[in-house]
Scaffold this active site. Structure first.
Site, PDB file in Angstrom:
ATOM      1  N   TYR A 140       0.862  -1.185   0.000  1.00  0.00           N
ATOM      2  CA  TYR A 140       0.000   0.000   0.000  1.00  0.00           C
ATOM      3  C   TYR A 140       0.894   1.228   0.000  1.00  0.00           C
ATOM      4  N   GLY A 182       5.274  -0.729   3.789  1.00  0.00           N
ATOM      5  CA  GLY A 182       5.794  -2.031   4.207  1.00  0.00           C
ATOM      6  C   GLY A 182       5.681  -3.023   3.068  1.00  0.00           C
ATOM      7  N   GLN A 335       3.167  -1.710  43.164  1.00  0.00           N
ATOM      8  CA  GLN A 335       3.218  -2.591  41.983  1.00  0.00           C
ATOM      9  C   GLN A 335       1.789  -2.835  41.479  1.00  0.00           C
ATOM     10  N   THR A 427       2.084   5.958  15.211  1.00  0.00           N
ATOM     11  CA  THR A 427       2.352   6.825  14.059  1.00  0.00           C
ATOM     12  C   THR A 427       1.700   6.295  12.787  1.00  0.00           C
ATOM     13  N   GLU A 429      -0.667   4.410  10.108  1.00  0.00           N
ATOM     14  CA  GLU A 429      -2.124   4.411   9.915  1.00  0.00           C
ATOM     15  C   GLU A 429      -2.757   5.649  10.547  1.00  0.00           C
TER      16      GLU A 429
HETATM   17  C1  LIG Z   1      -6.685 -16.970   3.060  1.00  0.00           C
HETATM   18  C2  LIG Z   1      -5.450 -16.341   3.491  1.00  0.00           C
HETATM   19  C3  LIG Z   1      -5.528 -15.413   4.703  1.00  0.00           C
HETATM   20  C4  LIG Z   1      -4.184 -14.917   5.125  1.00  0.00           C
HETATM   21  C5  LIG Z   1      -4.231 -14.254   6.416  1.00  0.00           C
HETATM   22  C6  LIG Z   1      -3.457 -12.995   6.588  1.00  0.00           C
HETATM   23  C7  LIG Z   1      -4.364 -11.839   7.091  1.00  0.00           C
HETATM   24  C8  LIG Z   1      -3.608 -10.693   7.594  1.00  0.00           C
HETATM   25  C9  LIG Z   1      -4.512  -9.580   8.102  1.00  0.00           C
HETATM   26  C10 LIG Z   1      -3.662  -8.437   8.587  1.00  0.00           C
HETATM   27  C11 LIG Z   1      -4.456  -7.288   9.186  1.00  0.00           C
HETATM   28  C12 LIG Z   1      -3.899  -6.178   9.541  1.00  0.00           C
HETATM   29  C13 LIG Z   1      -2.469  -5.890   9.348  1.00  0.00           C
HETATM   30  C14 LIG Z   1      -2.093  -4.587   9.901  1.00  0.00           C
HETATM   31  C15 LIG Z   1      -0.641  -4.341   9.683  1.00  0.00           C
HETATM   32  C16 LIG Z   1      -0.318  -2.950  10.064  1.00  0.00           C
HETATM   33  C17 LIG Z   1       1.033  -2.587   9.559  1.00  0.00           C
HETATM   34  C18 LIG Z   1       1.218  -1.113   9.432  1.00  0.00           C
HETATM   35  C19 LIG Z   1       0.440  -0.502   8.323  1.00  0.00           C
HETATM   36  C20 LIG Z   1       0.668   0.948   8.224  1.00  0.00           C
HETATM   37  C21 LIG Z   1       0.123   1.434   6.951  1.00  0.00           C
HETATM   38  C22 LIG Z   1       0.053   2.944   6.822  1.00  0.00           C
HETATM   39  O1  LIG Z   1       0.494   3.688   7.618  1.00  0.00           O
HETATM   40  S1  LIG Z   1      -0.752   3.462   5.436  1.00  0.00           S
HETATM   41  C23 LIG Z   1      -0.750   5.201   5.490  1.00  0.00           C
HETATM   42  C24 LIG Z   1      -1.691   5.735   6.519  1.00  0.00           C
HETATM   43  N1  LIG Z   1      -1.812   7.134   6.401  1.00  0.00           N
HETATM   44  C25 LIG Z   1      -2.655   7.841   7.134  1.00  0.00           C
HETATM   45  O2  LIG Z   1      -3.328   7.311   7.981  1.00  0.00           O
HETATM   46  C26 LIG Z   1      -2.758   9.294   6.805  1.00  0.00           C
HETATM   47  C27 LIG Z   1      -3.576  10.048   7.811  1.00  0.00           C
HETATM   48  N2  LIG Z   1      -4.266  11.142   7.189  1.00  0.00           N
HETATM   49  C28 LIG Z   1      -5.572  11.083   6.847  1.00  0.00           C
HETATM   50  O3  LIG Z   1      -6.247  10.089   7.060  1.00  0.00           O
HETATM   51  C29 LIG Z   1      -6.161  12.319   6.227  1.00  0.00           C
HETATM   52  O4  LIG Z   1      -5.236  13.053   5.553  1.00  0.00           O
HETATM   53  C30 LIG Z   1      -6.850  13.201   7.285  1.00  0.00           C
HETATM   54  C31 LIG Z   1      -8.077  12.462   7.797  1.00  0.00           C
HETATM   55  C32 LIG Z   1      -5.953  13.537   8.442  1.00  0.00           C
HETATM   56  C33 LIG Z   1      -7.272  14.531   6.653  1.00  0.00           C
HETATM   57  O5  LIG Z   1      -7.850  14.283   5.428  1.00  0.00           O
HETATM   58  P1  LIG Z   1      -8.454  15.440   4.462  1.00  0.00           P
HETATM   59  O6  LIG Z   1      -7.476  16.517   4.333  1.00  0.00           O
HETATM   60  O7  LIG Z   1      -8.998  14.822   3.223  1.00  0.00           O
HETATM   61  O8  LIG Z   1      -9.670  15.758   5.293  1.00  0.00           O
HETATM   62  P2  LIG Z   1     -10.274  16.835   6.180  1.00  0.00           P
HETATM   63  O9  LIG Z   1      -9.640  16.836   7.526  1.00  0.00           O
HETATM   64  O10 LIG Z   1     -10.396  18.146   5.470  1.00  0.00           O
HETATM   65  O11 LIG Z   1     -11.657  16.154   6.207  1.00  0.00           O
HETATM   66  C34 LIG Z   1     -12.586  16.138   5.143  1.00  0.00           C
HETATM   67  C35 LIG Z   1     -13.796  15.350   5.587  1.00  0.00           C
HETATM   68  O12 LIG Z   1     -13.492  13.955   5.450  1.00  0.00           O
HETATM   69  C36 LIG Z   1     -13.733  13.291   6.675  1.00  0.00           C
HETATM   70  N3  LIG Z   1     -12.832  12.149   6.742  1.00  0.00           N
HETATM   71  C37 LIG Z   1     -11.495  12.189   6.841  1.00  0.00           C
HETATM   72  N4  LIG Z   1     -11.019  10.934   6.851  1.00  0.00           N
HETATM   73  C38 LIG Z   1     -12.072  10.125   6.740  1.00  0.00           C
HETATM   74  C39 LIG Z   1     -12.204   8.700   6.709  1.00  0.00           C
HETATM   75  N5  LIG Z   1     -11.144   7.896   6.803  1.00  0.00           N
HETATM   76  N6  LIG Z   1     -13.428   8.185   6.589  1.00  0.00           N
HETATM   77  C40 LIG Z   1     -14.511   8.981   6.521  1.00  0.00           C
HETATM   78  N7  LIG Z   1     -14.457  10.341   6.562  1.00  0.00           N
HETATM   79  C41 LIG Z   1     -13.247  10.889   6.676  1.00  0.00           C
HETATM   80  C42 LIG Z   1     -13.476  14.344   7.718  1.00  0.00           C
HETATM   81  O13 LIG Z   1     -14.082  14.005   8.928  1.00  0.00           O
HETATM   82  C43 LIG Z   1     -14.093  15.546   7.074  1.00  0.00           C
HETATM   83  O14 LIG Z   1     -15.475  15.470   7.243  1.00  0.00           O
HETATM   84  P3  LIG Z   1     -16.338  16.806   7.383  1.00  0.00           P
HETATM   85  O15 LIG Z   1     -15.823  17.514   8.591  1.00  0.00           O
HETATM   86  O16 LIG Z   1     -17.722  16.297   7.560  1.00  0.00           O
HETATM   87  O17 LIG Z   1     -16.116  17.577   6.127  1.00  0.00           O
HETATM   88  C1  FAD Z   2       6.536   1.381  10.820  1.00  0.00           C
HETATM   89  C2  FAD Z   2       5.775   2.189   9.824  1.00  0.00           C
HETATM   90  C3  FAD Z   2       5.091   1.549   8.813  1.00  0.00           C
HETATM   91  C4  FAD Z   2       4.437   2.286   7.831  1.00  0.00           C
HETATM   92  N1  FAD Z   2       3.817   1.638   6.801  1.00  0.00           N
HETATM   93  C5  FAD Z   2       3.247   2.365   5.799  1.00  0.00           C
HETATM   94  C6  FAD Z   2       2.662   1.715   4.664  1.00  0.00           C
HETATM   95  O1  FAD Z   2       2.632   0.483   4.568  1.00  0.00           O
HETATM   96  N2  FAD Z   2       2.156   2.486   3.680  1.00  0.00           N
HETATM   97  C7  FAD Z   2       2.149   3.844   3.740  1.00  0.00           C
HETATM   98  O2  FAD Z   2       1.668   4.481   2.812  1.00  0.00           O
HETATM   99  N3  FAD Z   2       2.666   4.493   4.816  1.00  0.00           N
HETATM  100  C8  FAD Z   2       3.221   3.790   5.842  1.00  0.00           C
HETATM  101  N4  FAD Z   2       3.749   4.428   6.932  1.00  0.00           N
HETATM  102  C9  FAD Z   2       3.708   5.896   6.992  1.00  0.00           C
HETATM  103  C10 FAD Z   2       2.757   6.395   8.053  1.00  0.00           C
HETATM  104  O3  FAD Z   2       1.442   6.181   7.686  1.00  0.00           O
HETATM  105  C11 FAD Z   2       3.037   7.873   8.308  1.00  0.00           C
HETATM  106  O4  FAD Z   2       4.343   7.977   8.845  1.00  0.00           O
HETATM  107  C12 FAD Z   2       2.009   8.429   9.267  1.00  0.00           C
HETATM  108  O5  FAD Z   2       0.761   8.563   8.641  1.00  0.00           O
HETATM  109  C13 FAD Z   2       2.443   9.770   9.879  1.00  0.00           C
HETATM  110  O6  FAD Z   2       2.687  10.704   8.887  1.00  0.00           O
HETATM  111  P1  FAD Z   2       4.049  11.549   8.832  1.00  0.00           P
HETATM  112  O7  FAD Z   2       5.171  10.608   8.882  1.00  0.00           O
HETATM  113  O8  FAD Z   2       3.871  12.439   7.679  1.00  0.00           O
HETATM  114  O9  FAD Z   2       4.067  12.385  10.161  1.00  0.00           O
HETATM  115  P2  FAD Z   2       3.964  13.969  10.262  1.00  0.00           P
HETATM  116  O10 FAD Z   2       2.597  14.382   9.879  1.00  0.00           O
HETATM  117  O11 FAD Z   2       5.087  14.608   9.574  1.00  0.00           O
HETATM  118  O12 FAD Z   2       4.102  14.138  11.832  1.00  0.00           O
HETATM  119  C14 FAD Z   2       5.183  14.829  12.486  1.00  0.00           C
HETATM  120  C15 FAD Z   2       4.616  15.558  13.711  1.00  0.00           C
HETATM  121  O13 FAD Z   2       3.748  16.581  13.298  1.00  0.00           O
HETATM  122  C16 FAD Z   2       2.519  16.529  13.987  1.00  0.00           C
HETATM  123  N5  FAD Z   2       1.441  17.005  13.108  1.00  0.00           N
HETATM  124  C17 FAD Z   2       1.265  16.733  11.792  1.00  0.00           C
HETATM  125  N6  FAD Z   2       0.167  17.339  11.324  1.00  0.00           N
HETATM  126  C18 FAD Z   2      -0.378  18.013  12.349  1.00  0.00           C
HETATM  127  C19 FAD Z   2      -1.528  18.825  12.515  1.00  0.00           C
HETATM  128  N7  FAD Z   2      -2.386  19.046  11.510  1.00  0.00           N
HETATM  129  N8  FAD Z   2      -1.779  19.360  13.728  1.00  0.00           N
HETATM  130  C20 FAD Z   2      -0.959  19.119  14.759  1.00  0.00           C
HETATM  131  N9  FAD Z   2       0.147  18.336  14.670  1.00  0.00           N
HETATM  132  C21 FAD Z   2       0.432  17.798  13.495  1.00  0.00           C
HETATM  133  C22 FAD Z   2       2.367  15.058  14.354  1.00  0.00           C
HETATM  134  O14 FAD Z   2       1.535  14.919  15.494  1.00  0.00           O
HETATM  135  C23 FAD Z   2       3.809  14.674  14.648  1.00  0.00           C
HETATM  136  O15 FAD Z   2       4.090  15.009  15.977  1.00  0.00           O
HETATM  137  C24 FAD Z   2       4.422   3.700   7.913  1.00  0.00           C
HETATM  138  C25 FAD Z   2       5.066   4.347   8.966  1.00  0.00           C
HETATM  139  C26 FAD Z   2       5.745   3.609   9.911  1.00  0.00           C
HETATM  140  C27 FAD Z   2       6.456   4.324  11.026  1.00  0.00           C
END
Ligand SMILES: CCCCCCCCCC/C=C\CCCCCCCCCC(=O)SCCNC(=O)CCNC(=O)[C@H](O)C(C)(C)COP(=O)(O)OP(=O)(O)OC[C@H]1O[C@@H](n2cnc3c(N)ncnc32)[C@H](O)[C@@H]1OP(=O)(O)O
Ligand code: FAD
Length: 669
Positions: A140, A182, A335, A427, A429
């Site tokens: 992803y 990842g 504890q 951090t 997701e």
């Molecule tokens: C048969 C075989 C089977 C085999 C078995 C195997 C099975 C395995 C299963 C394994 C399961 C799990 C594994 C897990 C492993 C984990 C490992 C780590 C993975 C890590 C991956 C990542 O990190 S991926 C990257 C993640 N990145 C983020 O999370 C980024 C965070 N940022 C955001 O989400 C957005 O930018 C934000 C929400 C912060 C802001 O978005 P945006 O700028 O667009 O929005 P606004 O703030 O302006 O909001 C606009 C309106 O949208 C609403 N909103 C925002 N997000 C959402 C949402 N997600 N859903 C719904 N609505 C959303 C927001 O509330 C605003 O609404 P209004 O206020 O009404 O306008």
């Molecule tokens: C182990 C690991 C696995 C990952 N796996 C994946 C993956 O599979 N796929 C993928 O796409 N990504 C992956 N990521 C990335 C991950 O999703 C991002 O690192 C995460 O969403 C945080 O974003 P950033 O690194 O930009 O942090 P930043 O946003 O740069 O955060 C830095 C600091 O700024 C602060 N900050 C940021 N914005 C604001 C705000 N609006 N207001 C106040 N404070 C704020 C935060 O709280 C934090 O303290 C992974 C990360 C890690 C560490």
């Protein structure tokens, strides 16, 4: 059915004998059903008995060895899944008990769900079967070097070329390099890549695309693609088994039908068409994974607590003036007051995780029926619970390390590695602060709608009771009154609502809503935490309303629920006092009641962690062994360290001997 794979003698037998409840029935309450206990137990033992899944030397492996070991385990796990014709439920558990982060987590956890959630039926038919058979491996790829939290700020572009019916995927800047995904670094053949869609000269924002990265013949990167691992991460072993990667595109062409087109489409002519669905569904995979992360929090926390409780029952310090036995450290009130709230939190997170899974399934069913009304609630709950449970769990694992004293710092305690693997959950997701601010936004919106008479529903329904909750005073008079669920719920609701209303009022005094939100953001975070803690407490109480079978099980869960709630009240006393929900005297009574509850948990503590039903293999901790035979295991483990392979260390001849044999040259000496 005891999770013993340790020695002959049970040093914790005395502790187990003092339990006031049926441990097997508690296993059912913890796992969710008798079936869940059985299948968990079977998969855990399958993994524990297979030498390929050994992990006792993991922290001593080099990065390359560790990565290869991860590939071996993943392939072996798959072989066993196929040979034994495991169901999806069994396969998921097998992966869990193998307990080594790797590309498969992202393949199953994000790549497949992204295609299922955002792909058309046709696209799913094409890609999902290949992914299910591991003919392709996916990751992803969303985050970039310059942008992670701000998804709308991503820079990678996918420009439609109508001449060839293709998208041209490109990384225009260094900061647009995909960074962190990842499984990307070395294993994946494909990725769901998030990029800005540009067609007919217009930027339509972020969309998902399936992009092949490596050759299916020899695994080499395809033309125009630069790929690698981003380097070593925190801790030894731990998340270093994962190949988090970097990816750059140099005008890479993909067919138009590799844009995930369930939510919006680009026609053959290059016209952009958006379906009649909320655009936030693009974030659906993140909502799904956040929900699974909450369930994982209770797993990680319960592991750490299991280790700390068992070891605290074995470890003795001080206590006897007359040469008698020393005191088990578990008997020290300090504890207990550090450890039992964590035990209670593990149960609380388990039950709220169960509820969140239900909520997610319910929302998905509604979405299928084109009812999008519960989407904001699903987003707020998954974001808030992900944030609160992962932050608390990371802190708790570190606390468990300290609760185990010096031995907790050894890799063989299992705690350093567990901590190092777990902390990034705060951090990935979604950074926990960023996610809490999303919850705060949702709360502010809900408060502002109260004035217009709109009745809040779901987890904010309590806000509808604003007239009462804004002025009520707790009626608690004695410590025992704090055992009344209604008394606890009332003060948690009043605290959450009053904090939210205070924030809303202060924001309204600012020149603009946006400025007010930014200025008030530290308070908004606390308000969001108060709301999420209310959800966890409420869901624990609701669990207690269900049919809970087994001698003494309900009573134990009631104690743990009260501990969880009163511990939070004690920890956040400032909130409850400053909002006038309770008086200082009532705060002191809550603390008095907590002490009594700890005393009731004490004889049950070891049995309460036995109910997690973890094998010694899964715990991988000499301190948390089921049989409590800690000291011989610690002693034996030390000798396995590579440093002890020789009596005289490498480097003696070059660096130690010359030092020891040097002639004194300093006149002063
Ligand atoms: C048969 C075989 C089977 C085999 C078995 C195997 C099975 C395995 C299963 C394994 C399961 C799990 C594994 C897990 C492993 C984990 C490992 C780590 C993975 C890590 C991956 C990542 O990190 S991926 C990257 C993640 N990145 C983020 O999370 C980024 C965070 N940022 C955001 O989400 C957005 O930018 C934000 C929400 C912060 C802001 O978005 P945006 O700028 O667009 O929005 P606004 O703030 O302006 O909001 C606009 C309106 O949208 C609403 N909103 C925002 N997000 C959402 C949402 N997600 N859903 C719904 N609505 C959303 C927001 O509330 C605003 O609404 P209004 O206020 O009404 O306008
Ligand atoms: C182990 C690991 C696995 C990952 N796996 C994946 C993956 O599979 N796929 C993928 O796409 N990504 C992956 N990521 C990335 C991950 O999703 C991002 O690192 C995460 O969403 C945080 O974003 P950033 O690194 O930009 O942090 P930043 O946003 O740069 O955060 C830095 C600091 O700024 C602060 N900050 C940021 N914005 C604001 C705000 N609006 N207001 C106040 N404070 C704020 C935060 O709280 C934090 O303290 C992974 C990360 C890690 C560490």
């Amino acid at each position: 059915m005891a999770a013993v794979d340790g020695g002959e003698v049970d040093h914790l037998a005395g502790e187990r004998a003092t339990a006031h409840f049926d441990v097997d029935a508690m296993k059912v309450a913890w796992a969710g059903s008798r079936h869940a206990v059985e299948v968990n137990d079977r998969m855990a033992r399958l993994v524990a008995s297979d030498p390929v899944f050994r992990k006792d030397t993991r922290t001593m492996l080099s990065r390359k060895e560790l990565f290869k070991d991860t590939l071996k385990k993943a392939a072996h796990a798959w072989k066993r899944i196929v040979e034994l014709r495991l169901t999806e439920e069994e396969a998921n558990l097998l992966r869990l008990y193998v307990d080594q982060p790797g590309y498969v987590d992202l393949h199953w956890g994000m790549f497949v769900p992204a295609i299922k959630g955002q792909g058309t039926e046709e696209q799913q038919k094409k890609w999902v079967p290949m992914a299910y058979k591991f003919q392709i491996i996916g990751c992803y790829a969303q985050t970039e070097l310059g942008h992670g939290s701000n998804v709308q700020g991503l820079e990678t572009t996918a420009t439609f070329d109508p001449n060839t019916d293709e998208f041209v995927v490109h990384s225009p800047t260094l900061t647009s390099s995909k960074w962190w995904p990842g499984g990307l670094g070395k294993a994946s053949t494909h990725a769901v890549v998030y990029a800005r869609l540009i067609t007919q000269g217009k930027d339509y924002g972020i969309h998902g695309f399936i992009v092949q990265l490596r050759s299916l013949d020899d695994h080499s990167p395809l033309p125009g693609i630069t790929l690698g691992d981003i380097g070593g991460k925190f801790g030894s072993g731990a998340y270093n088994s994962m190949d988090n990667g970097v990816l750059r595109f140099d005008h890479v062409r993909i067919p138009r039908d590799q844009m995930l087109m369930r939510l919006s489409q680009v026609t053959r002519e290059g016209k952009y068409v958006h379906s009649d669905v909320p655009k936030q569904l693009l974030y659906g995979t993140m909502v799904y994974v956040r929900q699974t992360i909450v369930a994982d929090a209770s797993k990680a926390l319960s592991r750490a607590v299991c280790i700390a409780v068992r070891y605290s029952a074995i470890r003795k310090q001080f206590g006897s003036q007359a040469g008698g036995p020393e005191t088990q450290v578990l008997n020290y009130k300090t504890q207990q007051s550090r450890l039992f709230p964590l035990l209670a939190s593990a149960y609380a997170y388990r039950f709220v995780g169960e509820w969140l899974k239900w909520l997610y399934t319910d929302v998905m069913q509604k979405l299928e029926a084109k009812d999008y009304s519960t989407l904001p609630e699903a987003h707020a709950c998954t974001a808030g619970l992900k944030s609160v449970t992962t932050s608390a769990t990371a802190d708790a694992i570190e606390e468990c390390r300290k609760l185990c004293g010096g031995h907790g710092y050894l890799n063989s305690s299992g705690l350093p590695e567990l901590f190092a693997v777990y902390v990034p959950a705060c951090t990935y997701e979604g950074d926990n602060v960023v996610l809490l601010l999303q919850v705060a936004r949702f709360l502010m919106k809900t408060v502002s709608q109260l004035a217009s008479g709109k009745q809040p529903v779901g987890t904010t329904a309590y806000m509808g009771n604003i007239q009462y909750l804004m002025q009520c005073k707790s009626a608690v008079n004695t410590a025992g009154d704090w055992l009344n669920p209604a008394a606890i719920k009332e003060v948690f609701e009043a605290r959450a609502l009053r904090m939210a209303v205070n924030c809303a009022q202060n924001i309204s005094k600012a020149p603009s809503q946006e400025e007010g939100f930014s200025e008030l953001s530290p308070d908004l975070l606390e308000s969001a935490v108060a709301h999420v803690q209310l959800i966890i407490v409420t869901k624990f109480f609701e669990k207690l309303q269900q049919d809970i079978i087994g001698h003494g099980v309900k009573e134990q869960l009631q104690n743990l629920c009260n501990i969880y709630a009163l511990f939070l009240l004690h920890k956040h006393l400032g909130d409850f006092l400053s909002t006038g929900c309770i008086t200082p005297k009532q705060g002191a009574l809550a603390n008095e009641q907590l002490g009594r509850l700890y005393a009731q948990v004490r004889p049950n503590a070891v049995a309460l962690v036995d109910a997690f039903d973890y094998t010694d293999h899964y715990l991988s901790s000499v301190l948390g062994r089921y049989d409590g035979d800690v000291y011989p295991a610690l002693y034996a483990e030390a000798w396995k360290d590579p440093l002890n392979e020789t009596v005289i260390p490498d480097g003696y001849q070059e660096h130690l001997r010359p030092l020891l044999k040097q002639q004194l040259k300093f006149s002063r000496l």
